[in-house]
Design a protein around this motif. Sequence first.
Motif, PDB file in Angstrom:
ATOM      1  N   GLY A 186      25.669  30.524  15.668  1.00  0.00           N
ATOM      2  CA  GLY A 186      27.225  30.704  15.296  1.00  0.00           C
ATOM      3  C   GLY A 186      27.735  31.819  16.003  1.00  0.00           C
ATOM      4  N   ALA A 187      27.002  32.348  16.997  1.00  0.00           N
ATOM      5  CA  ALA A 187      27.403  33.673  17.560  1.00  0.00           C
ATOM      6  C   ALA A 187      28.713  33.144  18.533  1.00  0.00           C
ATOM      7  CB  ALA A 187      26.305  34.123  18.594  1.00  0.00           C
ATOM      8  N   GLY A 188      29.552  34.105  18.283  1.00  0.00           N
ATOM      9  CA  GLY A 188      30.731  33.706  19.424  1.00  0.00           C
ATOM     10  C   GLY A 188      32.008  32.880  18.714  1.00  0.00           C
ATOM     11  N   ARG A 189      31.402  32.206  17.494  1.00  0.00           N
ATOM     12  CA  ARG A 189      32.432  31.139  16.887  1.00  0.00           C
ATOM     13  C   ARG A 189      33.713  31.519  16.465  1.00  0.00           C
ATOM     14  NH1 ARG A 189      29.434  27.520  12.683  1.00  0.00           N
ATOM     15  NH2 ARG A 189      28.497  26.794  14.700  1.00  0.00           N
ATOM     16  N   GLU A 190      33.800  32.711  16.056  1.00  0.00           N
ATOM     17  CA  GLU A 190      35.085  33.180  15.450  1.00  0.00           C
ATOM     18  C   GLU A 190      36.129  33.575  16.942  1.00  0.00           C
ATOM     19  OE1 GLU A 190      36.370  33.336  12.520  1.00  0.00           O
ATOM     20  OE2 GLU A 190      34.517  32.362  11.878  1.00  0.00           O
ATOM     21  N   LEU A 191      35.602  33.899  18.030  1.00  0.00           N
ATOM     22  CA  LEU A 191      36.289  34.371  19.165  1.00  0.00           C
ATOM     23  C   LEU A 191      36.685  32.986  19.678  1.00  0.00           C
ATOM     24  CD1 LEU A 191      34.112  37.259  20.803  1.00  0.00           C
ATOM     25  CD2 LEU A 191      36.298  37.331  19.656  1.00  0.00           C
ATOM     26  N   ARG A 192      35.937  31.982  19.577  1.00  0.00           N
ATOM     27  CA  ARG A 192      36.039  30.762  20.387  1.00  0.00           C
ATOM     28  C   ARG A 192      37.392  30.034  19.320  1.00  0.00           C
ATOM     29  NH1 ARG A 192      30.638  30.255  21.054  1.00  0.00           N
ATOM     30  NH2 ARG A 192      30.294  28.793  19.253  1.00  0.00           N
ATOM     31  N   LYS A 193      37.312  30.579  18.012  1.00  0.00           N
ATOM     32  CA  LYS A 193      38.413  29.878  17.185  1.00  0.00           C
ATOM     33  C   LYS A 193      39.649  30.483  17.719  1.00  0.00           C
ATOM     34  CE  LYS A 193      37.226  28.954  12.939  1.00  0.00           C
ATOM     35  NZ  LYS A 193      36.762  29.228  11.575  1.00  0.00           N
ATOM     36  N   LEU A 194      39.737  31.735  17.635  1.00  0.00           N
ATOM     37  CA  LEU A 194      40.825  32.483  18.040  1.00  0.00           C
ATOM     38  C   LEU A 194      41.544  32.001  19.652  1.00  0.00           C
ATOM     39  CD1 LEU A 194      40.066  36.164  17.228  1.00  0.00           C
ATOM     40  CD2 LEU A 194      41.797  34.548  15.679  1.00  0.00           C
ATOM     41  N   ALA A 195      40.415  31.655  20.379  1.00  0.00           N
ATOM     42  CA  ALA A 195      40.838  31.332  21.741  1.00  0.00           C
ATOM     43  C   ALA A 195      41.607  29.811  21.539  1.00  0.00           C
ATOM     44  CB  ALA A 195      39.805  31.333  22.648  1.00  0.00           C
ATOM     45  N   ARG A 196      41.014  28.899  20.875  1.00  0.00           N
ATOM     46  CA  ARG A 196      41.610  27.524  20.724  1.00  0.00           C
ATOM     47  C   ARG A 196      42.772  27.700  19.872  1.00  0.00           C
ATOM     48  NH1 ARG A 196      36.265  26.456  18.931  1.00  0.00           N
ATOM     49  NH2 ARG A 196      36.685  26.512  16.779  1.00  0.00           N
ATOM     50  N   LYS A 216      33.599  12.168  13.228  1.00  0.00           N
ATOM     51  CA  LYS A 216      35.090  12.348  12.982  1.00  0.00           C
ATOM     52  C   LYS A 216      35.648  13.620  13.172  1.00  0.00           C
ATOM     53  CE  LYS A 216      34.645   8.789   9.016  1.00  0.00           C
ATOM     54  NZ  LYS A 216      34.751   8.535   7.705  1.00  0.00           N
ATOM     55  N   PHE A 217      34.692  14.834  13.018  1.00  0.00           N
ATOM     56  CA  PHE A 217      35.283  15.960  13.537  1.00  0.00           C
ATOM     57  C   PHE A 217      35.094  16.223  14.980  1.00  0.00           C
ATOM     58  CE2 PHE A 217      34.118  16.414   8.761  1.00  0.00           C
ATOM     59  CZ  PHE A 217      35.032  17.353   8.306  1.00  0.00           C
ATOM     60  N   LEU A 218      34.941  15.619  15.818  1.00  0.00           N
ATOM     61  CA  LEU A 218      34.947  16.007  17.156  1.00  0.00           C
ATOM     62  C   LEU A 218      35.982  15.215  17.975  1.00  0.00           C
ATOM     63  CD1 LEU A 218      33.479  17.229  19.637  1.00  0.00           C
ATOM     64  CD2 LEU A 218      32.088  15.195  19.915  1.00  0.00           C
ATOM     65  N   SER A 219      36.795  15.854  18.463  1.00  0.00           N
ATOM     66  CA  SER A 219      38.183  15.497  19.154  1.00  0.00           C
ATOM     67  C   SER A 219      37.560  15.403  20.943  1.00  0.00           C
ATOM     68  CB  SER A 219      39.478  16.164  18.951  1.00  0.00           C
ATOM     69  OG  SER A 219      40.143  15.946  20.053  1.00  0.00           O
ATOM     70  N   PRO A 220      37.930  14.567  21.520  1.00  0.00           N
ATOM     71  CA  PRO A 220      37.663  14.539  22.938  1.00  0.00           C
ATOM     72  C   PRO A 220      38.252  15.378  23.630  1.00  0.00           C
ATOM     73  CG  PRO A 220      38.547  12.285  22.415  1.00  0.00           C
ATOM     74  CD  PRO A 220      38.128  12.940  21.023  1.00  0.00           C
ATOM     75  N   ASN A 221      39.507  15.742  23.102  1.00  0.00           N
ATOM     76  CA  ASN A 221      40.311  16.847  23.714  1.00  0.00           C
ATOM     77  C   ASN A 221      39.554  18.283  23.675  1.00  0.00           C
ATOM     78  OD1 ASN A 221      42.312  15.404  24.495  1.00  0.00           O
ATOM     79  ND2 ASN A 221      43.464  15.321  22.552  1.00  0.00           N
ATOM     80  N   SER A 222      38.611  18.492  22.677  1.00  0.00           N
ATOM     81  CA  SER A 222      37.773  19.810  22.423  1.00  0.00           C
ATOM     82  C   SER A 222      36.952  19.834  23.847  1.00  0.00           C
ATOM     83  CB  SER A 222      37.160  19.859  21.358  1.00  0.00           C
ATOM     84  OG  SER A 222      36.140  18.650  21.068  1.00  0.00           O
ATOM     85  N   ILE A 223      36.686  18.900  24.298  1.00  0.00           N
ATOM     86  CA  ILE A 223      35.747  18.718  25.636  1.00  0.00           C
ATOM     87  C   ILE A 223      36.456  18.837  26.731  1.00  0.00           C
ATOM     88  CG2 ILE A 223      34.005  17.448  26.643  1.00  0.00           C
ATOM     89  CD1 ILE A 223      33.163  16.400  23.688  1.00  0.00           C
ATOM     90  N   LEU A 224      37.341  17.821  26.827  1.00  0.00           N
ATOM     91  CA  LEU A 224      38.188  17.358  28.090  1.00  0.00           C
ATOM     92  C   LEU A 224      39.052  18.580  28.357  1.00  0.00           C
ATOM     93  CD1 LEU A 224      38.956  13.684  27.561  1.00  0.00           C
ATOM     94  CD2 LEU A 224      36.946  14.813  28.846  1.00  0.00           C
ATOM     95  N   ASP A 225      39.611  19.587  27.649  1.00  0.00           N
ATOM     96  CA  ASP A 225      40.428  20.536  28.093  1.00  0.00           C
ATOM     97  C   ASP A 225      39.597  21.754  28.759  1.00  0.00           C
ATOM     98  OD1 ASP A 225      42.588  19.695  26.550  1.00  0.00           O
ATOM     99  OD2 ASP A 225      42.499  21.094  24.733  1.00  0.00           O
ATOM    100  N   HIS A 226      38.348  21.693  28.779  1.00  0.00           N
ATOM    101  CA  HIS A 226      37.711  22.379  29.692  1.00  0.00           C
ATOM    102  C   HIS A 226      37.363  21.998  31.158  1.00  0.00           C
ATOM    103  CE1 HIS A 226      37.373  25.402  26.415  1.00  0.00           C
ATOM    104  NE2 HIS A 226      37.040  24.588  25.610  1.00  0.00           N
ATOM    105  N   LEU A 227      37.595  20.784  31.389  1.00  0.00           N
ATOM    106  CA  LEU A 227      37.119  20.309  32.546  1.00  0.00           C
ATOM    107  C   LEU A 227      38.074  21.038  33.673  1.00  0.00           C
ATOM    108  CD1 LEU A 227      37.195  16.450  31.749  1.00  0.00           C
ATOM    109  CD2 LEU A 227      35.295  17.837  32.405  1.00  0.00           C
ATOM    110  N   PRO A 228      37.424  21.216  34.984  1.00  0.00           N
ATOM    111  CA  PRO A 228      37.991  21.931  36.173  1.00  0.00           C
ATOM    112  C   PRO A 228      38.947  21.043  36.839  1.00  0.00           C
ATOM    113  CG  PRO A 228      35.742  21.251  36.487  1.00  0.00           C
ATOM    114  CD  PRO A 228      36.028  20.710  35.245  1.00  0.00           C
ATOM    115  N   ASN A 229      39.972  21.541  37.324  1.00  0.00           N
ATOM    116  CA  ASN A 229      40.758  20.761  38.259  1.00  0.00           C
ATOM    117  C   ASN A 229      40.226  20.350  39.405  1.00  0.00           C
ATOM    118  OD1 ASN A 229      42.834  20.955  36.432  1.00  0.00           O
ATOM    119  ND2 ASN A 229      43.449  23.020  37.352  1.00  0.00           N
ATOM    120  N   ASP A 230      40.780  19.355  40.230  1.00  0.00           N
ATOM    121  CA  ASP A 230      40.069  18.797  41.397  1.00  0.00           C
ATOM    122  C   ASP A 230      40.008  19.766  42.356  1.00  0.00           C
ATOM    123  OD1 ASP A 230      39.862  16.512  40.237  1.00  0.00           O
ATOM    124  OD2 ASP A 230      41.473  15.398  41.234  1.00  0.00           O
TER     125      ASP A 230
END
Length: 680
Positions: free
Chosen positions: A43-53, A175-189
């Motif tokens: 769980g390391a860094g989870r709170e920081l990632r939550k604030l970033a989201r 049910k708790f996993l949204s594809p946007n949580s993954i796709l938001d981090h994809l790099p631009n072309d």
Amino acid sequence: MAILAAAAIFISVCSAFIAYRSLSSMSLSPSTGHFLPPPRKWGAGRELRKLARQERKANSPAKVESEVKLVKYSEYEKLLLDFLFSLRAAGVESTILPLKSHDSLGQDMGIYTTLGCSVFNQLNNNQNSRTTSNTFHKEQITGLWSSHMSSILEASRHADDAAFSHKSWTSTLLKFLSPNSILDHLPNDNSARAMSNMGFDRVIGIIVRRFLGLLQNRGSMPPPLRIAVFGGPTVEGKGCQRARVRMPPGSSMGTPAFCSFPYRLEHFLNAILLPPTVLKQLRRTLAGISQSSVPSNEEFRLVEVINLGEEGTDSDYSNAIVRNRMFPPLSEAQMSKSTGYGGGPPDLVIDAYGIDDYGKETTELYSSYDDASRHSSGYPKECFKENRKPSPVVVRVVLEDDSSYLWQDASSIFTILLGDAVDYVEEGEMSLPDMQNPGNKETEGSGAFGMAGHVASSWALGLNFAYAAISHCGSAKQLSQKSVQKMKDSGNQAVSARCDNGVDPPCLFSFLAGPKGTAPRPSAIASSIIPHIVENTGWQPESDISTGFARKTGLVGTGVGATMTLLFQNVTRPIRRFDVITLRSTSQAWKDGSVKFVIITGGNFSHGNKAAEDAKETSFEISAELIADRINGEDKHISYHFGLDLAEGVDSARLGADVMLRMILTKGSRFKVLGLMLCE
């Protein structure tokens, strides 16, 4: 659009690899600074990632996910079969089928990629080929995910869970996993870390060629896509048994090797791309076409994944393994089956050391794969690239986005971020009753996440790969008969013995001890060194489980002054690099040891230790001491890597000259060498 599921494995990445700082913070001297960073805690860094989201959500336009009608699994199967038989028809029409009996090692995979993408685009009404918009492709993937939840759930069943006893638990995680949580981090072309076309073509092409081998129902079968995963304790599976679900009696699901995401990834990708029911229907239909009475029931894999994760290693270690092709050899048992991991260099490398923060603070970034590509262009004229297997494409996996100015000038590499996906799933799991540990007893702390995180990681990787494939197919070229004929004519050149085939280690001498190396037993080490020994006092191959299973085997020197000299006469290939891997430990039995390595190149030796005047000598010393905290009174051990470039500052060995390597135990009672590599 459901056909997009067939692209879930079309993995594509660029061909660069970034090395990280060694676990020991190596400076100019390999004997100083032997530090081991603490493992990442659960769980390391989870709170920081939550604030970033939360900040991203507040500063970005509201996203409205379109409602997608749920497609039944039978509909998914029908459309997938439609794609596969359309692929077969296109292969026959283009004369790609039947396949050649044997493709050359360096066969250009572009023709297979073009065929697969053209069929995919046609069945998708060519919508995919009319745009290169990232937003459009992300919407496609989001729709694919939402439309086929039942298929994704079924493909997520563990191979050792025949009754799918974890179905309810897995369904809750999904049910708790949204594809946007993954796709938001994809790099631009246009990002430096966007994936290259070179990586796309080869990896996608290998999958399509494997499909065609199945569809032709006769002749030789092309190999599957082979993936090697490197990483630390999390990749190895430490802490994976943490889960709020019971393990069936006798099940391997809680065993680290079979619980971790590399094992789950292989089964997920194969099941989503070629479900057992689809494979059975294919074989039944093709058996009728070939008038075969009984269709085969043999397991069939499009993808094979080998887990080379090991606590106490880092990217410097994996860098040397991949560059020198020190992979586990193909066993006799594997050679008798078409489903075993093929051994030798993989097609794709996943570097997941970033999950455990190993090398995150590196300040000197480079890609050994770029170097390998440049070296490959300097071979003799009779060496053709079609006869040489290319270096693997590489993808990097981390928990958190560590992009900074340090990465701006580094070689590009596609990076997959797992943090948000793991957080969503593990936080969702907390809503379930703890069936495995109802008393809330303290569990093992190592490993960045538990079983739910490993399941989420396989989903995140699959979704990233699907996006990469769909994006690439959007810009794929049209298939031409000229390119098909060119492919058929390639690989007919004679193979010279002087040429590097891209498979065998490019080394004059090498061994890597351990169960995941080339020398798993002391006898294997002995067979490597005995032909070259000219002096030996106090060194011998041993097996000692006290340093851990991964490091139990090695070449051990005992007593101050223990000396071994290896002589390689009249070398037949240039030696430009020396890599050594040694044990470092907090144990009293090992930490006081230190060995001096001496390399002499360019001379002619009439005896074991007499060099000509024009020989060049270099030396360095490596300590076995590891500075790290003991946990629960247990000693820590790591595999330490040190590399020496003989082309810089020291003349590389000339063809026809001799090379001498000497090891001298200068202090301490014992020292263990885990690997030696004298290579190009």
